[in-house]
Design a protein around this motif. Structure first.
Motif, PDB file in Angstrom:
ATOM      1  N   ASP A  37      54.846-138.762 -19.260  1.00  0.00           N
ATOM      2  CA  ASP A  37      55.949-137.488 -19.076  1.00  0.00           C
ATOM      3  C   ASP A  37      55.268-136.954 -17.716  1.00  0.00           C
ATOM      4  O   ASP A  37      54.632-136.249 -17.414  1.00  0.00           O
ATOM      5  N   PRO A  38      56.301-137.180 -16.666  1.00  0.00           N
ATOM      6  CA  PRO A  38      55.922-136.486 -15.193  1.00  0.00           C
ATOM      7  C   PRO A  38      55.503-135.413 -14.808  1.00  0.00           C
ATOM      8  O   PRO A  38      54.947-134.648 -14.689  1.00  0.00           O
ATOM      9  N   GLY A  39      56.436-134.471 -15.787  1.00  0.00           N
ATOM     10  CA  GLY A  39      56.312-133.282 -15.720  1.00  0.00           C
ATOM     11  C   GLY A  39      54.938-132.566 -16.906  1.00  0.00           C
ATOM     12  O   GLY A  39      54.638-131.306 -16.547  1.00  0.00           O
ATOM     13  N   VAL A  40      54.595-133.574 -17.627  1.00  0.00           N
ATOM     14  CA  VAL A  40      52.941-133.124 -17.685  1.00  0.00           C
ATOM     15  C   VAL A  40      51.959-133.443 -17.076  1.00  0.00           C
ATOM     16  O   VAL A  40      51.544-134.428 -17.157  1.00  0.00           O
ATOM     17  N   ARG A  41      50.648-132.294 -16.665  1.00  0.00           N
ATOM     18  CA  ARG A  41      49.461-132.723 -16.164  1.00  0.00           C
ATOM     19  C   ARG A  41      48.726-133.216 -16.920  1.00  0.00           C
ATOM     20  O   ARG A  41      48.980-132.542 -18.142  1.00  0.00           O
ATOM     21  N   PRO A  42      47.892-133.833 -16.542  1.00  0.00           N
ATOM     22  CA  PRO A  42      47.117-135.049 -17.282  1.00  0.00           C
ATOM     23  C   PRO A  42      46.381-134.174 -17.919  1.00  0.00           C
ATOM     24  O   PRO A  42      45.601-134.373 -19.831  1.00  0.00           O
TER      25      PRO A  42
END
Length: 165
Positions: A37-42
């Protein structure tokens, strides 16, 4: 003085096991949804993963040392089931280590998701079997605490991020 909180006295341990499993299923679903998910930072994904893995480990370690020992003493005919469930705990632990390694490294999201899918399938099979075989026996127990028997306290009523009341 009773070792139970007022809320625990109203709930049987087998039902509490189901609640803990439901919470773990929800947390795993949230973790899986966060992969790629691009909204979740690694970093957030790694933190959530480590918290989830720690919760599952605490739960299984608690069961092995708590509920399974009590049930082995009080319901000896459950011994084969308890041995199978303990073996499952080792398989889950190995899978958790692989997930932690993948999330802590630079693995591509599809590889992380595949390992989480493996974990989800393993846990689902384990949870269903455990619930089918142990809920009635756990509900018959009259002593102990949720954390002492099942490794973690009951999940929050609001569905929040941790297993605490």
């Amino acid at each position: 003085m009773s070792p139970f909180t007022p809320d625990e006295r109203l709930r049987a341990f087998g039902n509490q096991l189901i609640e803990i499993h439901l919470w773990l299923r929800e947390e795993l679903a949230r973790l899986r949804d966060g992969v790629g998910d691009p909204g979740v930072r690694p970093r957030d994904l790694r933190t959530h993963c480590l918290a989830f893995c720690a919760a599952v480990t605490r739960h299984h370690t608690g069961e092995d040392a708590g509920a399974f020992r009590v049930l082995a003493d009080q319901v000896p005919e459950l011994a084969p089931v308890l041995h199978e469930l303990e073996a499952d705990h080792h398989l889950v632990a190995e899978t958790l280590r692989r997930v932690e390694k993948l999330v802590g490294g630079t693995a591509p999201p599809d590889k992380v998701r595949t390992e989480l899918d493996t974990l989800a399938a393993l846990l689902e099979t384990h949870f269903v079997y455990e619930e089918k075989k142990l809920v009635d026996a756990l509900n018959a127990l009259t002593g102990g605490s949720t954390e002492g028997l099942l490794g973690v306290p009951l999940p929050p009523l609001d569905g929040g991020p941790g297993p605490a009341r």
